[in-house]
Design a protein around this motif. Structure first.
Motif, PDB file in Angstrom:
ATOM      1  N   PHE A 563       5.311   6.745   0.086  1.00 47.24           N
ATOM      2  CA  PHE A 563       4.120   6.585  -1.250  1.00 47.24           C
ATOM      3  C   PHE A 563       5.054   7.084  -1.810  1.00 47.24           C
ATOM      4  O   PHE A 563       4.130   6.795  -3.004  1.00 47.24           O
ATOM      5  CB  PHE A 563       3.136   7.431  -0.081  1.00 47.24           C
ATOM      6  CG  PHE A 563       1.971   6.956  -0.194  1.00 47.24           C
ATOM      7  CD1 PHE A 563       0.608   5.849  -0.532  1.00 47.24           C
ATOM      8  CD2 PHE A 563       1.707   6.465   1.725  1.00 47.24           C
ATOM      9  CE1 PHE A 563      -0.090   5.056  -0.525  1.00 47.24           C
ATOM     10  CE2 PHE A 563       0.623   6.151   2.115  1.00 47.24           C
ATOM     11  CZ  PHE A 563      -0.113   5.544   1.640  1.00 47.24           C
ATOM     12  N   TYR A 567       3.734   4.264  -3.668  1.00 43.73           N
ATOM     13  CA  TYR A 567       2.601   4.752  -4.643  1.00 43.73           C
ATOM     14  C   TYR A 567       1.322   3.973  -4.208  1.00 43.73           C
ATOM     15  O   TYR A 567       0.147   4.826  -3.823  1.00 43.73           O
ATOM     16  CB  TYR A 567       1.853   4.551  -6.479  1.00 43.73           C
ATOM     17  CG  TYR A 567       3.154   5.168  -6.876  1.00 43.73           C
ATOM     18  CD1 TYR A 567       2.555   6.357  -7.651  1.00 43.73           C
ATOM     19  CD2 TYR A 567       4.596   4.579  -7.484  1.00 43.73           C
ATOM     20  CE1 TYR A 567       4.367   7.811  -8.251  1.00 43.73           C
ATOM     21  CE2 TYR A 567       5.381   5.259  -8.203  1.00 43.73           C
ATOM     22  CZ  TYR A 567       5.180   7.071  -8.077  1.00 43.73           C
ATOM     23  OH  TYR A 567       5.888   7.797  -8.955  1.00 43.73           O
ATOM     24  N   CYS A 609      -2.685  11.177   0.052  1.00 44.02           N
ATOM     25  CA  CYS A 609      -3.615  10.245  -0.454  1.00 44.02           C
ATOM     26  C   CYS A 609      -5.129   9.873  -0.411  1.00 44.02           C
ATOM     27  O   CYS A 609      -5.877  10.841   0.321  1.00 44.02           O
ATOM     28  CB  CYS A 609      -2.681   8.541   0.314  1.00 44.02           C
ATOM     29  SG  CYS A 609      -1.081   8.750   0.177  1.00 44.02           S
ATOM     30  N   LEU A 632      -1.506   7.105  -3.218  1.00 45.34           N
ATOM     31  CA  LEU A 632      -0.815   8.489  -3.587  1.00 45.34           C
ATOM     32  C   LEU A 632      -1.651   9.282  -4.972  1.00 45.34           C
ATOM     33  O   LEU A 632      -1.204   8.613  -5.965  1.00 45.34           O
ATOM     34  CB  LEU A 632       0.493   8.861  -3.894  1.00 45.34           C
ATOM     35  CG  LEU A 632       1.086   9.484  -4.122  1.00 45.34           C
ATOM     36  CD1 LEU A 632       0.742  11.001  -2.635  1.00 45.34           C
ATOM     37  CD2 LEU A 632       2.758   9.983  -4.441  1.00 45.34           C
TER      38      LEU A 632
END
Length: 701
Positions: A563, A567, A609, A632
């Motif tokens: 992540f 992202y 997250c 994230l």
């Protein structure tokens, strides 16, 4: 009036245009001679000119009695040029180098800006120049000496050879018919040195008489530099504005631009290259370099270019050979092209080159004779194929020019798998076209160098992993049965073997990086084992509490690492990446104990997250589990708040236009939001298709 006082007129001069010598006046320059050492007092023996080409040659006498003249060298040069016997065709009549020839080259092709002027009796007379020539020494006599030397050597060899009559051998002659000349080929021929030399030789010389600067005929000709009609009453005053007058004095150079030679089609600077789309950039680069590692290709791209985009484009124009990218044959040989050696069509050349590329996927070495035997092409065509991707080695054959790129193969197993499938398809076509036998397909063990890393296709790696998983599961199942028998618990077998199915259909452009549809890593399949709830608990019961903590730690490290780069990920993409991560782990690793979807999702949420509730369209075919999107939420940089605001926008719709996103974020962050900041968060979280922006993984193909 004040401006005129600052720059007063001192004197007015009448300017006259003389045209008597306008088509005959040349300016000679001597760039290798200082201004103080002119040729005015030197004896000029002869002169000649080619008017159309503006080519001039002048013979100037050399002072052979000067103390600076080396007589022995002069005699030697004359002997080498003319030989011992002199005649009318001799370059030097006195058996001594007694003259020097000056030959001209054009200093400027356009002389419309240049003129010769004479100032006399308060009047300026201007005559346009017809040519601007630079006179340099000519050494053509050395070519003549070299020719005579070769003739003498040929005569000596002919005298030493046997005088017996030998019947001429019958030789096979190959007749080839020339094709119509294309426009590009005609331009190259016109610009060639051979064509220019032939064109110069066609025009005949015009011999001239030279007159000294103080000769009476020279004085007479010099009078033509003055305008013959100086009656100012007949001349009208020049009524032009300063800008128009300046443009008349210095007209724009148009002819020089049109006369510039056409640049070769394959010459393109990096600055020009980077103005093209990414796909065209990579195609042009690969067409020129032929073979390149992926790391070097990324080094040639502009800063900020994503490796995923480059990977997608490179697969359109190149094939993977030993971990390196080799340009495809249809890029090197387009449909309209043909062989410059044999004239065969591009289709035949592509098949032959594909065979060479395929051979290099099997071995480090290829023998040119074997390739020519299989492809039935001429030696020159086969040599071109091999020179594109290999180098010759003495007594060994042709070796692939780049070492095996093991790093790329390890980092991109999905790409390797896809390329292996493509090579299988090419191999089946080559087997039919060239009627290959099993010996041709299977590389000889003696030809494989032990020093080079072994090239293992991706399908073999998958088969090895399957076999290992089945063996491990069989052992596990045997242990479970033994434990049940000991505890006297009668139950049926809890586990059934299942194979991992891999998608092998051709991919679309948008899915060029995907080689498998890992629908689920644990929806009924845990590392190749079909398990229900009870059997899953049994498997998990075989590991200790400390091992469970290690599994959780390993899983959290994987989620954090993935992540921090991506992202935003859907559950489907996360499981696919986790399966790829498992494929790179050694046998017996703790993560092979079985990771349920619930555990993976909990690990994602515990790693900082959040799940983004993206309203997918009603016609979407994705399952509810696939529609889960995780992002994230905070990574500790300056873009966290901007990134969070962007993610919240997508809770209202699964796609948006850039101007709408910019308007919404500007209302929240004000004028402090810059284009660079918006580009950064969009690149982190979204992808753009058809002018619309989507969260990563939510595009419905």
């Amino acid at each position: 009036m004040e401006n005129e006082d600052d720059d007063p007129i001192i004197q007015e001069i009448d300017v006259f245009l003389a045209k008597s010598l306008a088509e005959k006046l040349y300016l000679f320059q001597y760039p290798i001679r200082p201004l103080s050492m002119t040729y005015d007092r030197v004896t000029h023996l002869s002169a000649k000119i080619k008017p159309k080409q503006q080519k001039v040659e002048v013979d100037v006498a050399i002072n052979t009695v000067s103390p600076n003249y080396c007589r022995s060298k002069g005699e030697q040069i004359a002997l080498n040029v003319d030989g011992a016997c002199g005649d009318e065709t001799s370059t030097f009549s006195t058996k001594l180098m007694d003259k020097q020839t000056f030959s001209s080259i054009q200093a400027a092709s356009n002389t419309s800006r240049y003129a010769a002027a004479i100032f006399r009796k308060g009047e300026l007379h201007v005559t346009p120049l017809h040519g601007l020539l630079q006179m340099r020494p000519s050494f053509s006599y050395l070519d003549k000496a070299d020719t005579k030397h070769r003739e003498r050597e040929a005569a000596n060899e002919a005298g030493d050879s046997s005088q017996d009559e030998v019947e001429d051998d019958v030789k096979q002659v190959t007749v080839r018919f020339s094709r119509p000349e294309s426009e590009q080929a005609r331009q190259r021929r016109v610009q060639s040195y051979e064509f220019l030399q032939k064109k110069q030789a066609e025009e005949s010389w015009v011999h001239l008489h030279y007159y000294n600067i103080k000769d009476s005929r020279t004085e007479l000709e010099r009078q033509y530099l003055l305008c013959q009609n100086t009656n100012t009453s007949e001349n009208t005053e020049l009524m032009k504005s300063p800008s128009e007058y300046l443009e008349m004095l210095m007209p724009p150079c148009v002819e020089e631009e049109t006369e510039k030679p056409v640049s070769p089609s394959n010459v393109l600077s990096m600055a020009q290259l980077r103005t093209l789309p990414l796909g065209d950039q990579i195609k042009i680069l690969m067409k020129n370099v032929k073979v390149i590692p992926f790391a070097n290709l990324m080094g040639l791209m502009a800063a900020g270019t994503e490796s995923i985009a480059v990977m997608r484009c490179i697969q359109q124009v190149a094939m993977l050979v030993q971990g390196n990218w080799v340009v495809k044959s249809d890029v090197v040989y387009p449909k309209e092209s043909s062989s410059p050696h044999s004239g065969v069509s591009a289709e035949v050349l592509c098949r032959g080159r594909d065979f060479v590329m395929w051979k290099f996927t099997q071995d480090r070495w290829v023998v040119r004779k074997e390739v020519a035997t299989v492809t039935k092409l001429c030696q020159e065509d086969v040599k071109d194929f091999l020179e594109h991707m290999s180098v010759p080695r003495v007594n060994k054959g042709w070796e692939f020019m780049l070492p095996y790129d093991e790093d790329f193969v390890k980092k991109h197993p999905d790409v390797v798998q896809r390329q292996t499938m493509l090579w299988k398809g090419i191999q089946s076509k080559l087997e039919k076209v060239f009627s290959l036998s099993k010996e041709d397909i299977t590389p000889k063990k003696s030809e494989v160098s032990s020093a080079q890393p072994k090239v293992i296709p991706g399908d073999q790696l998958v088969n090895i992993a399957r076999k290992k998983a089945k063996e491990d599961h069989a052992q596990l199942e045997m242990n479970l049965k033994r434990k049940k028998e000991q505890s006297k618990l009668g139950s049926s077998s809890l586990t059934v073997l299942a194979d991992v199915h891999i998608k092998e259909e051709p991919l679309s452009d948008d899915e060029a990086m995907d080689t498998s549809t890992c629908e689920s890593i644990n929806n009924g399949l845990v590392n190749g084992i079909h398990m229900d709830e009870s059997s899953r608990d049994s498997v998990n019961g075989l590991i200790t509490k400390g091992e469970r903590e290690l599994v959780s730690q390993e899983l959290k490290e994987f989620v954090t690492a993935i992540f921090s780069k991506q992202y935003v990920l859907t559950m489907r993409e996360l499981k696919r990446l986790f399966n790829l991560h498992l494929a790179g782990l050694p046998p017996g690793h703790l993560l092979f104990s079985g990771i349920p979807d619930k555990m993976l999702q909990e690990t994602v949420l515990s790693a900082g997250c959040k799940q983004i509730l993206v309203p997918f369209p009603p016609q979407s075919t994705a399952t509810p589990d696939e529609q889960k999107v995780f992002a994230l939420w905070s990574c500790g940089d300056a873009f966290d708040k901007l990134r969070q605001a962007l993610l919240e926008l997508f809770s209202k719709g699964h796609r948006m236009r850039r101007n709408h996103i910019q308007t919404q974020l500007s209302q929240e962050f004000g004028d402090g939001l810059s284009k660079q900041q918006l580009d950064k968060v969009l690149k982190d979280c979204c992808v753009c298709y058809g002018g619309m922006w989507y969260l990563k993984g939510t595009v419905q193909s």
